[in-house]
Design a protein around this motif. Structure first.
Motif, PDB file in Angstrom:
ATOM      1  N   GLN A   1     -16.254   0.654 -29.145  1.00 47.04           N
ATOM      2  CA  GLN A   1     -15.949   0.061 -28.052  1.00 47.04           C
ATOM      3  C   GLN A   1     -17.278  -0.119 -27.196  1.00 47.04           C
ATOM      4  OE1 GLN A   1     -13.074   0.634 -26.678  1.00 47.04           O
ATOM      5  NE2 GLN A   1     -12.413   0.217 -27.842  1.00 47.04           N
TER       6      GLN A   1
ATOM      7  N   VAL B   1     -21.860  -6.432 -26.295  1.00 50.27           N
ATOM      8  CA  VAL B   1     -21.935  -7.975 -26.491  1.00 50.27           C
ATOM      9  C   VAL B   1     -21.160  -8.419 -25.214  1.00 50.27           C
ATOM     10  CG1 VAL B   1     -20.210  -9.908 -27.899  1.00 50.27           C
ATOM     11  CG2 VAL B   1     -21.979  -7.589 -28.981  1.00 50.27           C
TER      12      VAL B   1
ATOM     13  N   PHE C   1     -21.488  -5.918 -20.346  1.00 52.70           N
ATOM     14  CA  PHE C   1     -20.954  -4.422 -19.289  1.00 52.70           C
ATOM     15  C   PHE C   1     -22.499  -3.773 -19.441  1.00 52.70           C
ATOM     16  CE2 PHE C   1     -17.234  -5.817 -20.701  1.00 52.70           C
ATOM     17  CZ  PHE C   1     -16.265  -6.445 -19.269  1.00 52.70           C
TER      18      PHE C   1
ATOM     19  N   TYR D   1       0.400   6.225 -21.342  1.00 53.48           N
ATOM     20  CA  TYR D   1       0.746   4.389 -22.265  1.00 53.48           C
ATOM     21  C   TYR D   1       0.010   3.838 -23.003  1.00 53.48           C
ATOM     22  CZ  TYR D   1      -4.076   3.078 -19.381  1.00 53.48           C
ATOM     23  OH  TYR D   1      -5.240   3.045 -19.017  1.00 53.48           O
ATOM     24  N   TYR D   2      -1.264   4.551 -23.662  1.00 53.95           N
ATOM     25  CA  TYR D   2      -1.856   3.486 -24.517  1.00 53.95           C
ATOM     26  C   TYR D   2      -2.195   4.457 -25.868  1.00 53.95           C
ATOM     27  CZ  TYR D   2      -6.866   5.539 -23.270  1.00 53.95           C
ATOM     28  OH  TYR D   2      -7.167   6.134 -22.629  1.00 53.95           O
TER      29      TYR D   2
ATOM     30  N   LEU E   1     -18.649 -12.634 -29.285  1.00 53.88           N
ATOM     31  CA  LEU E   1     -18.667 -11.789 -30.855  1.00 53.88           C
ATOM     32  C   LEU E   1     -16.243 -11.728 -30.552  1.00 53.88           C
ATOM     33  CD1 LEU E   1     -19.660 -10.664 -33.410  1.00 53.88           C
ATOM     34  CD2 LEU E   1     -20.392  -8.558 -32.578  1.00 53.88           C
TER      35      LEU E   1
ATOM     36  N   PHE F   1     -14.822  -9.052 -33.717  1.00 55.61           N
ATOM     37  CA  PHE F   1     -15.067  -8.059 -34.425  1.00 55.61           C
ATOM     38  C   PHE F   1     -14.202  -7.964 -36.186  1.00 55.61           C
ATOM     39  CE2 PHE F   1     -16.496  -6.597 -30.557  1.00 55.61           C
ATOM     40  CZ  PHE F   1     -18.251  -6.380 -31.207  1.00 55.61           C
TER      41      PHE F   1
ATOM     42  N   ASN G   1     -11.713  -4.560 -32.052  1.00 59.56           N
ATOM     43  CA  ASN G   1     -12.155  -3.663 -30.491  1.00 59.56           C
ATOM     44  C   ASN G   1     -12.109  -4.063 -29.009  1.00 59.56           C
ATOM     45  OD1 ASN G   1     -13.973  -1.668 -32.267  1.00 59.56           O
ATOM     46  ND2 ASN G   1     -15.844  -3.292 -31.990  1.00 59.56           N
ATOM     47  N   LEU G   2     -10.758  -4.025 -28.935  1.00 56.54           N
ATOM     48  CA  LEU G   2     -10.019  -4.006 -27.287  1.00 56.54           C
ATOM     49  C   LEU G   2     -10.008  -2.270 -27.077  1.00 56.54           C
ATOM     50  CD1 LEU G   2      -6.500  -7.230 -28.314  1.00 56.54           C
ATOM     51  CD2 LEU G   2      -9.226  -7.842 -27.311  1.00 56.54           C
ATOM     52  N   PHE G   3     -10.341  -3.090 -25.447  1.00 56.24           N
ATOM     53  CA  PHE G   3     -10.226  -1.602 -24.450  1.00 56.24           C
ATOM     54  C   PHE G   3      -8.925  -1.499 -24.551  1.00 56.24           C
ATOM     55  CE2 PHE G   3     -13.533  -4.629 -23.043  1.00 56.24           C
ATOM     56  CZ  PHE G   3     -14.845  -3.645 -23.804  1.00 56.24           C
ATOM     57  N   PRO G   4      -8.360  -0.069 -25.643  1.00 48.94           N
ATOM     58  CA  PRO G   4      -7.119   0.513 -25.197  1.00 48.94           C
ATOM     59  C   PRO G   4      -6.288   1.012 -24.240  1.00 48.94           C
ATOM     60  CG  PRO G   4      -8.696   2.349 -26.320  1.00 48.94           C
ATOM     61  CD  PRO G   4      -9.644   0.811 -25.983  1.00 48.94           C
ATOM     62  N   HIS G   5      -7.312   1.092 -23.324  1.00 51.18           N
ATOM     63  CA  HIS G   5      -6.703   1.395 -21.858  1.00 51.18           C
ATOM     64  C   HIS G   5      -6.508   0.863 -20.817  1.00 51.18           C
ATOM     65  CE1 HIS G   5     -11.073   1.108 -21.575  1.00 51.18           C
ATOM     66  NE2 HIS G   5     -11.171   1.349 -19.811  1.00 51.18           N
ATOM     67  N   PHE G   6      -6.687  -1.075 -21.276  1.00 48.06           N
ATOM     68  CA  PHE G   6      -6.599  -2.298 -20.357  1.00 48.06           C
ATOM     69  C   PHE G   6      -5.325  -3.017 -21.019  1.00 48.06           C
ATOM     70  CE2 PHE G   6     -11.176  -2.300 -18.927  1.00 48.06           C
ATOM     71  CZ  PHE G   6     -11.427  -1.036 -18.112  1.00 48.06           C
TER      72      PHE G   6
ATOM     73  N   GLU H   1     -12.223  -8.342 -17.177  1.00 52.56           N
ATOM     74  CA  GLU H   1     -12.989  -7.080 -16.687  1.00 52.56           C
ATOM     75  C   GLU H   1     -14.320  -8.095 -17.167  1.00 52.56           C
ATOM     76  OE1 GLU H   1     -12.201  -4.544 -15.737  1.00 52.56           O
ATOM     77  OE2 GLU H   1     -12.999  -3.090 -15.920  1.00 52.56           O
ATOM     78  N   ALA H   2     -14.744  -8.115 -18.437  1.00 55.15           N
ATOM     79  CA  ALA H   2     -16.116  -8.768 -17.803  1.00 55.15           C
ATOM     80  C   ALA H   2     -16.820 -10.177 -17.009  1.00 55.15           C
ATOM     81  CB  ALA H   2     -16.592  -9.487 -19.000  1.00 55.15           C
TER      82      ALA H   2
ATOM     83  N   TYR I   1      -0.585  -3.634 -23.596  1.00 56.07           N
ATOM     84  CA  TYR I   1      -1.368  -2.711 -24.321  1.00 56.07           C
ATOM     85  C   TYR I   1      -1.922  -3.134 -25.520  1.00 56.07           C
ATOM     86  CZ  TYR I   1      -1.388  -0.899 -19.658  1.00 56.07           C
ATOM     87  OH  TYR I   1      -1.571  -0.414 -18.794  1.00 56.07           O
TER      88      TYR I   1
ATOM     89  N   CYS J   1      -2.038  -1.209 -27.952  1.00 55.87           N
ATOM     90  CA  CYS J   1      -1.918  -0.845 -29.348  1.00 55.87           C
ATOM     91  C   CYS J   1      -0.292  -0.989 -29.651  1.00 55.87           C
ATOM     92  CB  CYS J   1      -1.762   0.939 -28.637  1.00 55.87           C
ATOM     93  SG  CYS J   1      -0.773   1.537 -27.386  1.00 55.87           S
TER      94      CYS J   1
ATOM     95  N   ARG K   1     -11.184 -13.167 -25.309  1.00 59.05           N
ATOM     96  CA  ARG K   1     -11.662 -12.386 -24.493  1.00 59.05           C
ATOM     97  C   ARG K   1     -13.552 -12.662 -24.386  1.00 59.05           C
ATOM     98  NH1 ARG K   1     -12.711  -5.922 -25.932  1.00 59.05           N
ATOM     99  NH2 ARG K   1     -13.400  -6.513 -28.014  1.00 59.05           N
ATOM    100  N   ALA K   2     -13.767 -13.210 -25.808  1.00 58.47           N
ATOM    101  CA  ALA K   2     -14.540 -13.909 -26.036  1.00 58.47           C
ATOM    102  C   ALA K   2     -15.154 -14.793 -25.550  1.00 58.47           C
ATOM    103  CB  ALA K   2     -15.276 -13.718 -27.955  1.00 58.47           C
TER     104      ALA K   2
END
Lengths: 213, 254
Positions: free
Chosen positions: A114, A120, A123, A211-212, B93, B95, B99-104, B112-113, B145, B147, B161-162
């Motif tokens: 994460q 990368v 952020f 939710y996730y 990059l 992976f 490595n996605l953001f699970p809460h988004f 986001e970026a 999401y 998941c 995303r990249a």
């Protein structure tokens, strides 16, 4: 004895219990987060003092800390706290140490990827922490946090030893003057109700984050 | 001018040298495939290029900006923070583990970026994200999401995303190693289509057919060194080194 008077006094004293509870949380949660950061710092000059602070707070009785801050600060540091602020300072310092360790565990539990993905993508460290890591940390630490919150509700009764007029103090005064055990039972119900509310709030929070993952 | 050059990259972990002087160069629009046995340093190389690891010494240049060079004392000398982050923004990059953001949500993973880092208006970032999702054949998943997605879908989101950051180079760290063969094909197709659009890519992979068919340049690494380097034909058909031939033997068998 008049139950109406007893109940009114206990309700009033519960406000003090709640005050200590909320003041402690408001200050000790951010302080705990800061201490967690310090505990994980690259710099020994930060890490070691913070580790010692956490050891002191978790390694000595909270009651002793209360007594020390109320009675011991005057001769040593020349500071005399009033009873309630003394209790609040003791609770804040003590709980921040426990929260620090919970936060540290939560932060360490977020997969390394994460942080790497965030890095990368460009952020900053602050954005990574507050946008990517912290929401995940909060979700994962809810169960240990609910333990601490519940313990805090009950620990507020320790403030009795430095004469803070909170729920248990009022209750035990009634018990000794009226020679009845009933106030103890009522106090138990009061604490139980407060913790039922705490438990429900945590249940709702867990649901909110479900939710996730 | 090459988009990416690396010269004499050395990297050790706890006394063990995992990169023993790696040099490579990638031109604009070129696909470089890095193959080799596990533990040969391929991923570490990518991680050094993307600044997830620091090199011990050597030189990395991206689009004319020097990321790191060997200082007078022989150790690595990194450029200023501003230059390093400018270089980081030129690279995307992908992976192995997504490595996605699970809460988004899927959409927010992509926006986001661009919004937070590049300061793009939200609407613009979302429009771009939607067009990338369409390209990845995931238009119906923008509110899902991570998941709720299959591995292949998650990897496509992470590619989107990249790409949302408009990188000059896209680097892939074994992008299909966590996927079953069916999903692997799905990701390789996406990468093929990116290659056909002349996206500059560096791909660390165990997918030999992909390396052979799609790459312009192939590097075979073993034990922290480049053993063989050249066009797919040079590496796959006319390998000079015994180590390369041994590694490729199983793949080349009919």
């Amino acid at each position: 004895m008049s139950y109406t008077v007893l109940l009114l006094q206990m309700l009033d004293a519960s406000l003090m219990t709640l005050r200590i509870f909320f003041v402690t949380l408001i200050f000790s949660l951010p302080l705990g987060l800061l201490a967690a950061a310090g505990r994980m710092s690259r710099f020994r000059a930060i890490r070691i003092p913070v580790s010692i602070y956490i050891l002191l707070m978790r390694g000595t009785p909270l009651m002793l800390q209360l007594l020390f801050i109320f009675y011991g600060f005057k001769p040593i540091f020349g500071i005399q706290f009033n009873r309630v602020p003394a209790a609040e300072v003791a609770f804040i310092l003590n709980y921040a140490a426990y929260f620090a360790e919970i936060f540290r565990g939560g932060i360490a539990g977020v997969p390394r990827g994460q942080r790497e993905a965030a890095k990368v993508l460009g952020f900053t460290r602050g954005q990574t922490f507050f946008r990517i890591l912290l929401p995940q940390v909060i979700k994962s630490i809810l169960p240990p946090m609910s333990n601490e919150f519940i313990t805090l509700v009950k620990d507020t009764s320790l403030a009795e030893v430095i004469g803070v007029v909170e729920l248990l103090k009022v209750t035990s005064d009634w018990v000794s003057s009226a020679v009845s055990m009933v106030p103890f039972a009522i106090a138990g119900v009061f604490y139980l109700i407060m913790n039922a509310v705490v438990t429900r709030c945590f249940g709702a929070a867990e649901k909110h984050y479900s939710y996730y993952r | 001018m090459p988009i990416l050059t690396a010269k004499g990259i050395h990297k050790s972990f706890g006394g063990e040298e995992v990169l023993k002087g790696i040099s490579l160069s990638v031109e604009k629009g070129e696909v470089l495939a890095v193959i080799g046995p596990s533990g040969s340093g391929k991923s570490t190389l990518l991680r050094c290029i993307t600044q997830l690891e620091t090199v011990d010494n050597g030189e990395i240049t991206v689009c004319g900006d020097t990321l790191v060079t060997t200082g007078p004392d022989g150790s690595a000398s990194y450029s200023s923070r501003a230059v390093c982050s400018r270089i980081a923004l030129r690279m995307g990059l992908v992976f192995q583990n997504f490595n996605l953001f699970p809460h988004f949500s899927v959409l927010r993973n992509i926006t986001e970026a661009p919004v937070c880092v590049l300061g793009k208006p939200k609407g613009e970032a979302e429009a771009k994200a939607r067009s990338l999702l369409a390209k990845m054949d995931l238009s119906d998943k923008e509110n899902a999401y991570p998941c709720q997605l299959s591995g292949g879908q998650q990897q496509r989101v992470s590619i989107a995303r990249a790409l949302a950051m408009d990188p000059d180079i896209l680097l892939f760290d074994e992008p299909t190693s966590a996927l079953d063969p069916e999903l692997t094909g799905e990701i390789l197709n996406v990468m093929r289509s990116l290659a056909s659009e002349h996206m500059t890519m560096v791909v660390v992979t165990h997918e030999m057919a992909f390396a052979r068919d799609v790459a312009d340049q192939v590097i075979f690494m073993a034990d922290g060194s480049i053993v063989e380097q050249g066009t797919p034909e040079q590496v796959f058909v006319h390998a000079q080194n015994e180590r390369t031939r041994a590694f490729l033997a199983r793949f080349n068998q009919p």
